[in-house]
Write an enzyme that holds these catalytic residues in place. Structure first.
Site, short mmCIF file in Angstrom:
data_model
loop_
_atom_site.label_atom_id
_atom_site.label_comp_id
_atom_site.label_asym_id
_atom_site.label_seq_id
_atom_site.Cartn_x
_atom_site.Cartn_y
_atom_site.Cartn_z
N LYS A 106 0.85 -1.19 0.00
CA LYS A 106 0.00 0.00 0.00
C LYS A 106 0.89 1.24 0.00
O LYS A 106 1.98 1.22 0.58
CB LYS A 106 -0.93 0.00 1.22
N ASP A 143 5.74 -2.38 10.62
CA ASP A 143 4.32 -2.12 10.36
C ASP A 143 3.54 -1.98 11.67
O ASP A 143 2.69 -1.09 11.80
CB ASP A 143 3.72 -3.22 9.48
#
Length: 259
Positions: free
Chosen positions: A16, A102
């Site tokens: 993304k 993340d």
């Protein structure tokens, strides 16, 4: 510092990305699978730098570098890594640097999105991760379990008679199961039983962790859901929850603008 920032969140399933302006608003964003053709960034404004969270390994890192080089070869790049403290969040891991980038960026994004609240952050990807974040920004620890798709795939691969069920197939099967109240929540054939059983395992983990956390902290805890499988898992949850699907990119934007 002026100029847009390129933010990249490379997970195990897909990559993304977003451009964020000086106000940390996303100007544009997108996503692509690791096996897909690269996105066309030719019309994007030149960013001042790239901030990258990559948990997908060296091949993904090389692909990201090649993609950036094709458009802005001299662009400065920062590979984000977890640290002891950043952007108002304190890392409670015994070895802070070993926390996934993340998860770290997601914690930063969640703390900014829900200031002053205790949080349990559940992210549903290849793995299902849980992070406990106190209102003062202290990350106190987390849990990692196989994701919904990985659970189903593992059963198909490591048993002689169980099928391998994809998320798309499982979602359709669960729609059928929900339409037949006489049999819910139990299934009367193997594909339905496997899909529903793995889904309930995910929901049970989340609900148990949320209740345990509220009991331990003796305070309300907001349950925040994120990730590609959240749509399916939401249907099995019986506790209050909030969706936020850009926690990692939001955290990367905060890191970029604090640089």
């Amino acid at each position: 510092m002026s100029g847009v920032c390129l933010l990249i969140d490379a997970g195990n399933s897909r990559i993304k990305w977003a451009l964020a302006d000086t106000g940390r608003h996303f100007v544009t964003s997108g996503a692509f699978e690791h096996a897909d053709d690269t996105p066309d960034w030719s019309t994007l404004p030149a960013p001042r730098g790239a901030w990258i969270s990559n948990v997908a390994g060296d091949a993904a890192a090389a692909r990201i570098d090649a993609l950036i080089d094709a458009h802005w070869p001299a662009l400065p790049r920062t590979v984000v890594r977890a640290c002891a403290a950043q952007c108002g969040v304190t890392n409670g891991y015994a070895e802070p640097a070993r926390l996934g980038s993340d998860r770290w960026a997601g914690l930063i994004g969640a703390h900014a999105a829900f200031p002053g609240e205790h949080l349990l952050i559940a992210t549903f990807g290849t793995a299902t991760t849980l992070e406990a974040l106190r209102a003062d920004g202290r990350f106190t620890g987390g849990l990692i379990a196989p994701g919904w798709a990985l659970m189903m795939r593992s059963l198909g691969m490591h048993t002689a008679q169980l099928p391998t069920v994809s998320i798309d197939a499982a979602t359709s099967l669960l729609d059928e199961l929900a339409a037949n109240d006489a049999h819910a929540p139990f299934a009367i054939d193997t594909p339905h039983a496997l899909s529903a059983g793995c889904l309930q395992a995910q929901a049970g983990l989340i609900e148990r962790a949320w209740r345990d956390l509220e009991k331990a902290w003796k305070a309300p805890v907001r349950l925040v859901l994120s990730g590609g499988a959240a749509d399916a898992i939401v249907r099995a949850l019986t506790v209050p929850h909030t969706r936020h699907d850009t926690l990692v990119l939001t955290g990367l934007a905060l890191i970029a603008h604090s640089a």
